[in-house]
Enzyme design. Structure first.
Site, short mmCIF file in Angstrom:
data_model
loop_
_atom_site.label_atom_id
_atom_site.label_comp_id
_atom_site.label_asym_id
_atom_site.label_seq_id
_atom_site.Cartn_x
_atom_site.Cartn_y
_atom_site.Cartn_z
N GLU A 167 -37.97 8.06 7.55
CA GLU A 167 -38.01 8.74 8.84
C GLU A 167 -39.02 8.06 9.75
O GLU A 167 -40.12 7.68 9.32
CB GLU A 167 -38.41 10.21 8.62
CG GLU A 167 -38.45 11.04 9.86
CD GLU A 167 -38.82 12.48 9.56
OE1 GLU A 167 -39.55 13.08 10.39
OE2 GLU A 167 -38.41 13.02 8.52
N ASP B 260 -40.48 8.90 13.74
CA ASP B 260 -40.28 9.77 14.89
C ASP B 260 -41.53 10.02 15.71
O ASP B 260 -42.64 9.72 15.31
CB ASP B 260 -39.64 11.10 14.49
CG ASP B 260 -40.43 11.90 13.47
OD1 ASP B 260 -41.64 11.70 13.35
OD2 ASP B 260 -39.82 12.75 12.81
N GLU C 115 -43.33 13.25 17.55
CA GLU C 115 -43.39 14.70 17.52
C GLU C 115 -44.38 15.14 18.59
O GLU C 115 -45.55 14.80 18.53
CB GLU C 115 -43.83 15.19 16.13
CG GLU C 115 -42.87 14.78 15.03
CD GLU C 115 -43.39 15.04 13.62
OE1 GLU C 115 -44.63 15.21 13.44
OE2 GLU C 115 -42.56 15.08 12.70
#
Length: 164
Positions: free
Chosen positions: A11, A13, A15
């Site tokens: 993963e 990403d 946030e």
């Protein structure tokens, strides 16, 4: 981006953790590789991300992952597999966008509560662009000369990027 697997998930990403009145907005970059997490880093943004559109990008190749905001690198995660550190390069990942309830880890231990009276919550996107390798995934595309992100110019930050 998420490999959408259960055991050895990868993963990458951004946030957005919101902010406290009068305080900077915080964005957390997250890297999960081969099922190993704890790859978070937080950065206070120098602007209010809710006031205007900004460019958030992830350059992911076999040398490093570069998280950038408005072309300013805010995090570089180098491929250190030779030292036994997991690096996401063998699984394909899909692009996801979610709005979800912040847990204690994102809200100063639960001190900042969600103001549900402001619901529904929205996220907007413009000029969305993605380039990448098709399945079976990144391991099969490192040597493809048409993949600009694997070129020598993208294997490390240039002088201006490093300065930023």
């Amino acid at each position: 981006m998420n490999s959408d697997t259960d055991n050895v998930r990868d993963e990458l990403d951004f946030e957005f953790l919101g902010n406290r009145w009068g305080q900077p907005y915080t964005v957390q970059t997250h890297l999960y590789a081969h099922g190993k997490g704890d790859g978070e880093q937080r950065v206070n943004l120098w602007f209010d991300p809710s006031a205007a559109f900004h460019t958030y990008s992830i350059l992911w190749n076999h040398h490093h992952v570069v998280f950038s905001v408005d072309d300013v690198p805010i995090r570089v995660y180098k491929n250190n597999e030779v030292r036994g550190i997991p690096y996401p390069k063998s699984q394909s990942m899909g692009v996801y966008s979610t709005l979800w309830e912040a847990d204690d880890w994102a809200t100063r231990g639960g001190l900042e509560k969600i103001d549900w009276s402001k619901a529904p919550f929205y996220a907007y996107y413009t000029a969305f662009d993605i380039e990448g390798c098709s399945v079976p995934g990144p391991a099969a595309c490192a040597s493809n000369p048409s993949n600009w992100w694997e070129a020598p110019a993208y294997q490390e930050l240039d002088a201006l990027q490093a300065k930023r």
